[in-house]
Scaffold this motif. Structure first.
Motif, PDB file in Angstrom:
ATOM      1  N   ASP A  48       0.816  -1.211   0.000  1.00  0.00           N
ATOM      2  CA  ASP A  48       0.000   0.000   0.000  1.00  0.00           C
ATOM      3  C   ASP A  48       0.854   1.267   0.000  1.00  0.00           C
ATOM      4  N   THR A  49       2.074   1.140  -0.538  1.00  0.00           N
ATOM      5  CA  THR A  49       2.985   2.283  -0.614  1.00  0.00           C
ATOM      6  C   THR A  49       3.705   2.308  -1.959  1.00  0.00           C
ATOM      7  N   ILE A  50       4.153   3.493  -2.310  1.00  0.00           N
ATOM      8  CA  ILE A  50       5.058   3.661  -3.448  1.00  0.00           C
ATOM      9  C   ILE A  50       6.228   4.483  -2.929  1.00  0.00           C
ATOM     10  N   ALA A  51       7.435   3.915  -3.008  1.00  0.00           N
ATOM     11  CA  ALA A  51       8.649   4.629  -2.625  1.00  0.00           C
ATOM     12  C   ALA A  51       9.272   5.189  -3.901  1.00  0.00           C
ATOM     13  N   ILE A  52       9.564   6.478  -3.882  1.00  0.00           N
ATOM     14  CA  ILE A  52      10.128   7.148  -5.042  1.00  0.00           C
ATOM     15  C   ILE A  52      11.397   7.865  -4.605  1.00  0.00           C
ATOM     16  N   HIS A  53      12.488   7.608  -5.316  1.00  0.00           N
ATOM     17  CA  HIS A  53      13.761   8.259  -5.036  1.00  0.00           C
ATOM     18  C   HIS A  53      14.119   9.109  -6.250  1.00  0.00           C
ATOM     19  N   ILE A  54      14.476  10.376  -5.980  1.00  0.00           N
ATOM     20  CA  ILE A  54      14.707  11.313  -7.073  1.00  0.00           C
ATOM     21  C   ILE A  54      16.011  12.084  -6.918  1.00  0.00           C
ATOM     22  N   THR A  55      16.436  12.667  -8.030  1.00  0.00           N
ATOM     23  CA  THR A  55      17.492  13.667  -8.076  1.00  0.00           C
ATOM     24  C   THR A  55      16.814  14.972  -8.445  1.00  0.00           C
ATOM     25  N   VAL A  56      17.070  16.031  -7.697  1.00  0.00           N
ATOM     26  CA  VAL A  56      16.486  17.332  -8.011  1.00  0.00           C
ATOM     27  C   VAL A  56      17.512  18.193  -8.734  1.00  0.00           C
ATOM     28  N   LEU A  57      17.001  19.170  -9.461  1.00  0.00           N
ATOM     29  CA  LEU A  57      17.873  20.095 -10.167  1.00  0.00           C
ATOM     30  C   LEU A  57      18.412  21.145  -9.211  1.00  0.00           C
ATOM     31  N   GLU A  58      19.647  21.542  -9.422  1.00  0.00           N
ATOM     32  CA  GLU A  58      20.265  22.595  -8.632  1.00  0.00           C
ATOM     33  C   GLU A  58      19.379  23.839  -8.670  1.00  0.00           C
ATOM     34  N   GLY A  59      19.158  24.433  -7.514  1.00  0.00           N
ATOM     35  CA  GLY A  59      18.343  25.634  -7.426  1.00  0.00           C
ATOM     36  C   GLY A  59      16.874  25.354  -7.161  1.00  0.00           C
ATOM     37  N   ALA A  60      16.441  24.131  -7.355  1.00  0.00           N
ATOM     38  CA  ALA A  60      15.038  23.777  -7.067  1.00  0.00           C
ATOM     39  C   ALA A  60      14.873  23.653  -5.561  1.00  0.00           C
ATOM     40  N   ALA A  61      13.720  24.044  -5.078  1.00  0.00           N
ATOM     41  CA  ALA A  61      13.419  23.916  -3.652  1.00  0.00           C
ATOM     42  C   ALA A  61      13.187  22.429  -3.357  1.00  0.00           C
ATOM     43  N   VAL A  62      14.046  21.850  -2.556  1.00  0.00           N
ATOM     44  CA  VAL A  62      14.043  20.405  -2.330  1.00  0.00           C
ATOM     45  C   VAL A  62      12.725  19.922  -1.722  1.00  0.00           C
ATOM     46  N   ARG A  63      12.305  20.507  -0.634  1.00  0.00           N
ATOM     47  CA  ARG A  63      11.071  20.055   0.028  1.00  0.00           C
ATOM     48  C   ARG A  63       9.849  20.262  -0.849  1.00  0.00           C
ATOM     49  N   GLU A  64       9.802  21.389  -1.533  1.00  0.00           N
ATOM     50  CA  GLU A  64       8.662  21.679  -2.395  1.00  0.00           C
ATOM     51  C   GLU A  64       8.619  20.732  -3.589  1.00  0.00           C
ATOM     52  N   THR A  65       9.783  20.399  -4.123  1.00  0.00           N
ATOM     53  CA  THR A  65       9.839  19.459  -5.246  1.00  0.00           C
ATOM     54  C   THR A  65       9.374  18.081  -4.793  1.00  0.00           C
ATOM     55  N   ALA A  66       9.839  17.630  -3.637  1.00  0.00           N
ATOM     56  CA  ALA A  66       9.404  16.336  -3.107  1.00  0.00           C
ATOM     57  C   ALA A  66       7.898  16.342  -2.857  1.00  0.00           C
ATOM     58  N   ALA A  67       7.365  17.436  -2.328  1.00  0.00           N
ATOM     59  CA  ALA A  67       5.923  17.537  -2.070  1.00  0.00           C
ATOM     60  C   ALA A  67       5.142  17.513  -3.382  1.00  0.00           C
ATOM     61  N   ALA A  68       5.672  18.146  -4.426  1.00  0.00           N
ATOM     62  CA  ALA A  68       5.003  18.155  -5.731  1.00  0.00           C
ATOM     63  C   ALA A  68       4.982  16.755  -6.337  1.00  0.00           C
ATOM     64  N   VAL A  69       6.054  16.001  -6.159  1.00  0.00           N
ATOM     65  CA  VAL A  69       6.095  14.613  -6.635  1.00  0.00           C
ATOM     66  C   VAL A  69       5.044  13.799  -5.883  1.00  0.00           C
ATOM     67  N   ARG A  70       5.022  13.922  -4.575  1.00  0.00           N
ATOM     68  CA  ARG A  70       4.054  13.201  -3.747  1.00  0.00           C
ATOM     69  C   ARG A  70       2.627  13.532  -4.188  1.00  0.00           C
ATOM     70  N   ALA A  71       2.342  14.806  -4.416  1.00  0.00           N
ATOM     71  CA  ALA A  71       0.994  15.227  -4.807  1.00  0.00           C
ATOM     72  C   ALA A  71       0.618  14.680  -6.181  1.00  0.00           C
ATOM     73  N   ALA A  72       1.548  14.730  -7.128  1.00  0.00           N
ATOM     74  CA  ALA A  72       1.260  14.254  -8.484  1.00  0.00           C
ATOM     75  C   ALA A  72       0.937  12.763  -8.490  1.00  0.00           C
ATOM     76  N   VAL A  73       1.713  11.987  -7.762  1.00  0.00           N
ATOM     77  CA  VAL A  73       1.487  10.537  -7.726  1.00  0.00           C
ATOM     78  C   VAL A  73       0.234  10.218  -6.919  1.00  0.00           C
ATOM     79  N   SER A  74       0.013  10.935  -5.819  1.00  0.00           N
ATOM     80  CA  SER A  74      -1.166  10.696  -4.980  1.00  0.00           C
ATOM     81  C   SER A  74      -2.465  10.994  -5.717  1.00  0.00           C
ATOM     82  N   ARG A  75      -2.446  11.964  -6.627  1.00  0.00           N
ATOM     83  CA  ARG A  75      -3.655  12.260  -7.407  1.00  0.00           C
ATOM     84  C   ARG A  75      -4.044  11.074  -8.287  1.00  0.00           C
ATOM     85  N   GLU A  76      -3.054  10.384  -8.822  1.00  0.00           N
ATOM     86  CA  GLU A  76      -3.322   9.243  -9.702  1.00  0.00           C
ATOM     87  C   GLU A  76      -3.620   7.961  -8.925  1.00  0.00           C
TER      88      GLU A  76
END
Length: 93
Positions: A48-76
């Motif tokens: 009942d989980t999906i673990a996602i490991h990512i590389t973020v781009l330099e200058g991107a807000a790390v926490r916000e990017t992780a939250a956006a990934v979580r939100a995008a996958v959770s919507r689907e």
């Protein structure tokens, strides 16, 4: 949806999130989904989980990017816990 279709769909969603450079296989390559003839790195499915490991781009807000990934996958996949780990930062081209 087959496991292969699901893994490919999650990978596509994650890569489309602004600030994500790519999926990351984990420190020792331990994070991935094995499919016939290939592997999708950076995604692991639990019951009942999906673990996602990512590389973020330099200058991107790390926490916000992780939250956006979580939100995008959770919507689907509502009702499935989505755990996002930022493994690395990549320089912009």
């Amino acid at each position: 949806m087959t496991g292969q279709e699901r893994a490919d769909a999650v990978a596509e969603l994650v890569r489309a999130v602004p600030g994500v450079a790519d999926l990351h296989p984990g420190m020792f390559g331990e994070v991935g989904t094995y499919l016939p003839g290939r592997r999708v790195p950076g995604i692991r499915f639990g019951d009942d989980t999906i673990a996602i490991h990512i590389t973020v781009l330099e200058g991107a807000a790390v926490r916000e990017t992780a939250a956006a990934v979580r939100a995008a996958v959770s919507r689907e996949w509502p009702g499935v816990a989505v755990d996002v780990t930022v493994e690395d930062v990549a320089a912009r081209d």
